[in-house]
Scaffold this motif. Structure first.
Motif, mmCIF file in Angstrom:
data_model
loop_
_atom_site.group_PDB
_atom_site.id
_atom_site.type_symbol
_atom_site.label_atom_id
_atom_site.label_comp_id
_atom_site.label_asym_id
_atom_site.label_seq_id
_atom_site.Cartn_x
_atom_site.Cartn_y
_atom_site.Cartn_z
ATOM 1 N N TYR A 123 0.899 -1.304 -0.011
ATOM 2 C CA TYR A 123 0.019 0.053 0.012
ATOM 3 C C TYR A 123 0.884 1.187 -0.050
ATOM 4 O O TYR A 123 0.594 2.054 -0.674
ATOM 5 C CB TYR A 123 -0.821 0.076 1.342
ATOM 6 C CG TYR A 123 -1.990 -1.264 1.150
ATOM 7 C CD1 TYR A 123 -2.368 -1.630 0.184
ATOM 8 C CD2 TYR A 123 -2.252 -1.684 2.504
ATOM 9 C CE1 TYR A 123 -3.336 -2.833 0.260
ATOM 10 C CE2 TYR A 123 -3.082 -2.923 2.468
ATOM 11 C CZ TYR A 123 -3.733 -3.360 1.664
ATOM 12 O OH TYR A 123 -4.445 -4.451 1.566
ATOM 13 N N TYR A 126 2.231 2.277 -3.333
ATOM 14 C CA TYR A 126 1.421 3.019 -4.200
ATOM 15 C C TYR A 126 1.543 4.318 -4.329
ATOM 16 O O TYR A 126 1.313 4.930 -5.231
ATOM 17 C CB TYR A 126 -0.276 2.867 -3.744
ATOM 18 C CG TYR A 126 -1.380 3.473 -4.474
ATOM 19 C CD1 TYR A 126 -1.763 2.976 -5.821
ATOM 20 C CD2 TYR A 126 -1.925 4.639 -3.936
ATOM 21 C CE1 TYR A 126 -2.863 3.468 -6.329
ATOM 22 C CE2 TYR A 126 -2.814 5.098 -4.705
ATOM 23 C CZ TYR A 126 -3.356 4.620 -5.922
ATOM 24 O OH TYR A 126 -4.270 5.255 -6.711
ATOM 25 N N TRP A 127 1.838 4.979 -3.249
ATOM 26 C CA TRP A 127 2.425 6.380 -3.074
ATOM 27 C C TRP A 127 3.975 6.485 -3.548
ATOM 28 O O TRP A 127 4.357 7.482 -4.018
ATOM 29 C CB TRP A 127 2.040 7.011 -1.775
ATOM 30 C CG TRP A 127 0.605 7.075 -1.411
ATOM 31 C CD1 TRP A 127 -0.317 7.466 -2.196
ATOM 32 C CD2 TRP A 127 0.010 6.759 -0.244
ATOM 33 N NE1 TRP A 127 -1.756 7.710 -1.711
ATOM 34 C CE2 TRP A 127 -1.365 7.090 -0.277
ATOM 35 C CE3 TRP A 127 0.408 6.060 0.752
ATOM 36 C CZ2 TRP A 127 -2.473 7.057 0.677
ATOM 37 C CZ3 TRP A 127 -0.480 6.006 1.947
ATOM 38 C CH2 TRP A 127 -1.886 6.234 1.542
ATOM 39 N N VAL A 279 -9.112 -0.150 -4.338
ATOM 40 C CA VAL A 279 -8.345 0.897 -4.850
ATOM 41 C C VAL A 279 -8.946 1.119 -6.361
ATOM 42 O O VAL A 279 -8.991 2.047 -6.914
ATOM 43 C CB VAL A 279 -7.014 0.690 -4.649
ATOM 44 C CG1 VAL A 279 -6.216 2.015 -5.432
ATOM 45 C CG2 VAL A 279 -6.427 0.969 -3.145
ATOM 46 N N GLU A 283 -10.489 4.132 -8.201
ATOM 47 C CA GLU A 283 -9.960 4.538 -9.374
ATOM 48 C C GLU A 283 -11.156 4.497 -10.713
ATOM 49 O O GLU A 283 -11.383 5.689 -11.655
ATOM 50 C CB GLU A 283 -8.987 3.850 -9.921
ATOM 51 C CG GLU A 283 -7.496 3.966 -9.027
ATOM 52 C CD GLU A 283 -6.405 3.144 -9.589
ATOM 53 O OE1 GLU A 283 -5.393 3.395 -9.001
ATOM 54 O OE2 GLU A 283 -6.758 2.093 -10.200
ATOM 55 N N GLY A 289 -9.220 12.090 -5.988
ATOM 56 C CA GLY A 289 -8.681 11.838 -4.584
ATOM 57 C C GLY A 289 -9.285 10.417 -3.860
ATOM 58 O O GLY A 289 -8.457 9.903 -2.897
ATOM 59 N N ALA A 291 -9.150 7.344 -4.901
ATOM 60 C CA ALA A 291 -8.188 6.065 -4.699
ATOM 61 C C ALA A 291 -7.207 6.180 -3.536
ATOM 62 O O ALA A 291 -6.787 5.386 -3.032
ATOM 63 C CB ALA A 291 -7.465 6.072 -6.186
ATOM 64 N N HIS A 292 -6.766 7.539 -3.494
ATOM 65 C CA HIS A 292 -5.691 7.827 -2.491
ATOM 66 C C HIS A 292 -6.375 7.458 -0.947
ATOM 67 O O HIS A 292 -5.915 7.029 -0.329
ATOM 68 C CB HIS A 292 -5.108 9.344 -2.472
ATOM 69 C CG HIS A 292 -4.423 9.419 -3.672
ATOM 70 N ND1 HIS A 292 -2.946 8.712 -3.755
ATOM 71 C CD2 HIS A 292 -4.381 9.882 -4.845
ATOM 72 C CE1 HIS A 292 -2.540 9.235 -4.925
ATOM 73 N NE2 HIS A 292 -3.769 9.999 -5.679
ATOM 74 N N ILE A 293 -7.542 7.909 -0.910
ATOM 75 C CA ILE A 293 -8.279 7.796 0.303
ATOM 76 C C ILE A 293 -8.817 6.306 0.796
ATOM 77 O O ILE A 293 -8.243 5.871 1.717
ATOM 78 C CB ILE A 293 -9.690 8.571 0.323
ATOM 79 C CG1 ILE A 293 -9.537 10.247 0.320
ATOM 80 C CG2 ILE A 293 -10.422 8.201 1.649
ATOM 81 C CD1 ILE A 293 -10.674 10.981 0.075
ATOM 82 N N ASN A 295 -6.902 3.927 -0.281
ATOM 83 C CA ASN A 295 -5.401 3.115 -0.314
ATOM 84 C C ASN A 295 -5.111 3.346 1.274
ATOM 85 O O ASN A 295 -4.531 2.462 1.773
ATOM 86 C CB ASN A 295 -4.504 3.759 -1.102
ATOM 87 C CG ASN A 295 -3.330 2.923 -1.044
ATOM 88 O OD1 ASN A 295 -3.254 1.829 -1.464
ATOM 89 N ND2 ASN A 295 -2.016 3.693 -0.569
ATOM 90 N N PHE A 296 -5.527 4.776 1.623
ATOM 91 C CA PHE A 296 -5.188 4.975 3.349
ATOM 92 C C PHE A 296 -6.001 4.216 4.226
ATOM 93 O O PHE A 296 -5.580 3.731 5.280
ATOM 94 C CB PHE A 296 -5.537 6.527 3.558
ATOM 95 C CG PHE A 296 -5.410 7.023 4.776
ATOM 96 C CD1 PHE A 296 -4.268 6.938 5.682
ATOM 97 C CD2 PHE A 296 -6.469 6.977 5.639
ATOM 98 C CE1 PHE A 296 -4.178 7.320 6.830
ATOM 99 C CE2 PHE A 296 -6.538 7.366 7.105
ATOM 100 C CZ PHE A 296 -5.416 7.550 7.522
#
Length: 487
Positions: A123, A126-127, A279, A283, A289, A291-293, A295-296
């Protein structure tokens, strides 16, 4: 017949832990362990086995988990002890069974910690795609080990809020997913038509659906943590019953609804490519945003599961030590009532995950899951077996009826045991899980040899020839017979 004093000794050996967990915290502990990588990452592998019919796979897994929780609830209300099903098997089946069960479960969860921390690294990549996995493994593992070393109150507090975050996120995912699916145009890429496209609902046949049940069981693994946590609950009888019920309802709803919506958003052929399918779903809906949320959130879910698993492996090793099955040092408590030496040993899975992330970068998660699977499957099967012996013994000895009883005994208990045995056999015929039995059977044989050489004679000598079986002798001191409410 065995000595009733034997179980009392098992219980007395485990005194010293702080009874401070509330029912709400216990329910969150179970959810924390069971809603983690198994759902957010493991479901992608299950989808690869079954396609859209993975929904049925997780439904079958949920039925087995429900039967398991019924058996555990009855035994735990009668005997709320940190040794839990290991202590139950020790007394109601045999000391050898208790020895095997505790060590197999400890090994399974220790390795499951490795799967969680491996997922954490995925995870984070991903970033930070260029970052090495072992860095994230060390950083996050160190933080959670510190939390578990402080006190059970700190652990319960952190785990509670971890779970609040991910439950809120899952509810949000369900609401957003439902809005997107039901509002999607009929000729678009999103909709329930994805269930029928790309080979139909059973693209891998019934066999694929059944194989995916293996991953489903792994996903639900750790729901049994409530039984172990009962040893540190304020009011075990009330907390256990309510926590079992609420945890099961939430798990079934969360798993089945989220999977159903996710498969409607992302075709199953795209949801099994190694990235978290949740995720991918975010997407696909193109919310800025999102997908980022998510992923968090899946990161928090993995940390939550890992936190719960560190707790439970520590308590199981503590129980083994206090029962004379491991070094006495592993049963030592610090000033806050935490078995820190057992915690240190339970970090073994983190070390294995770090090594595999370097040697097998792409396949490390699946390999960790396959190896850890045996202990999980064996533990669940033995819980059903133990319950069968427990109920027969409990009734035969004239004990009062427990406040919570498993339904349709012995049929559902035997059904659960049979299904778990069938799943274990299935791993032999599945390429991805061949390591499960190949590592598990030798491990059991090694444990049996160790027990026979070092422990068997002592266990025979400590049990007198005659005994008296009564409810007051077998119940925990905190749960005297006269406090058991009528069913």
């Amino acid at each position: 017949m065995k000595s009733t004093e034997h179980f009392q000794r098992v219980v007395a050996q485990e005194e010293g832990l702080r009874r401070t967990l509330t029912g709400a915290q216990m329910a969150m502990i179970a959810i924390g362990g069971a809603i983690g990588t198994g759902l957010f990452m493991g479901s992608g592998f299950a989808i690869g086995f079954a396609g859209p019919s993975v929904i049925l796979s997780y439904a079958v897994g949920a039925v087995i988990a429900l039967l398991l929780m019924g058996c555990l609830a009855e035994m735990t209300v009668a005997h709320p002890t940190p040794g839990s099903f290991g202590a139950f098997a020790d007394y109601y089946v045999s000391p050898w069974a208790g020895f095997l069960l505790r060590y197999a479960y400890w090994a399974a969860i220790v390795l499951a910690i490795g799967t969680e921390v491996t997922a954490v690294a995925i995870y984070m990549q991903y970033w930070f795609p260029a970052s090495p996995a072992w860095v994230w493994i060390l950083v996050f593992a160190g933080g959670l080990v510190f939390v578990n070393a402080l006190s059970v109150n700190v652990f319960g507090f952190v785990e509670y809020w971890f779970c609040v975050v991910k439950i809120a996120a899952i509810v949000a995912f369900i609401l957003i997913g439902a809005h997107v699916v039901y509002g999607a145009p009929a000729d678009g890429a999103i909709g329930f038509k994805n269930y029928a496209d790309h080979g139909g609902f059973f693209p891998k046949g019934v066999w694929g659906t059944w194989v995916a049940v293996i991953v489903a069981i792994f996903s639900y693994l750790s729901i049994e943590m409530i039984a172990v946590a009962a040893g540190e609950a304020k009011e075990p009888e009330k907390a256990v019953t309510s926590a079992f019920r609420s945890a099961m309802v939430r798990l079934v709803v969360f798993y089945l609804l989220t999977l159903a919506l996710m498969l409607a958003i992302v075709p199953w052929t795209e949801a099994s490519n190694g990235k978290s399918p949740f995720v991918q779903a975010m997407e696909a809906v193109r919310i800025p945003g999102a997908a980022h949320i998510i992923n968090f959130v899946v990161l928090i879910a993995a940390l939550s599961a890992m936190n719960s698993q560190l707790y439970i492996t520590t308590r199981m090793m503590f129980s083994l030590s206090r029962g004379g099955y491991a070094s006495p040092r592993l049963g030592a408590l610090n000033a806050q009532g935490v078995p820190v030496n057992a915690l240190g040993l339970s970090c073994f899975g983190i070390a294995v995950a770090g090594a595999l992330s370097v040697v097998y970068k792409e396949a490390s998660f699946m390999l960790m899951m396959a190896v850890s699977m045996f202990g999980a499957l064996f533990t669940w099967m033995m819980i059903f077996v133990t319950h069968f012996f427990f109920r027969r013994r409990w009734s035969r000895d004239g004990n009062p009826r427990v406040a919570f009883q498993m339904w349709a005994f012995p049929y559902l208990t035997l059904l659960g045991a049979g299904l778990m045995l069938a799943i274990m056999v299935t791993t032999l015929f599945t390429a991805e899980f061949k390591a499960t039995m190949r590592t598990g059977i030798p491990f059991l044989l090694l444990l049996s040899a160790i027990y026979g050489l070092f422990y068997r004679a002592g266990r025979k000598d400590e049990e007198p020839a005659t005994l008296r079986a009564t409810a007051s002798a077998t119940l925990m001191p905190s749960t005297p017979a006269d406090r058991i409410p009528p069913a």
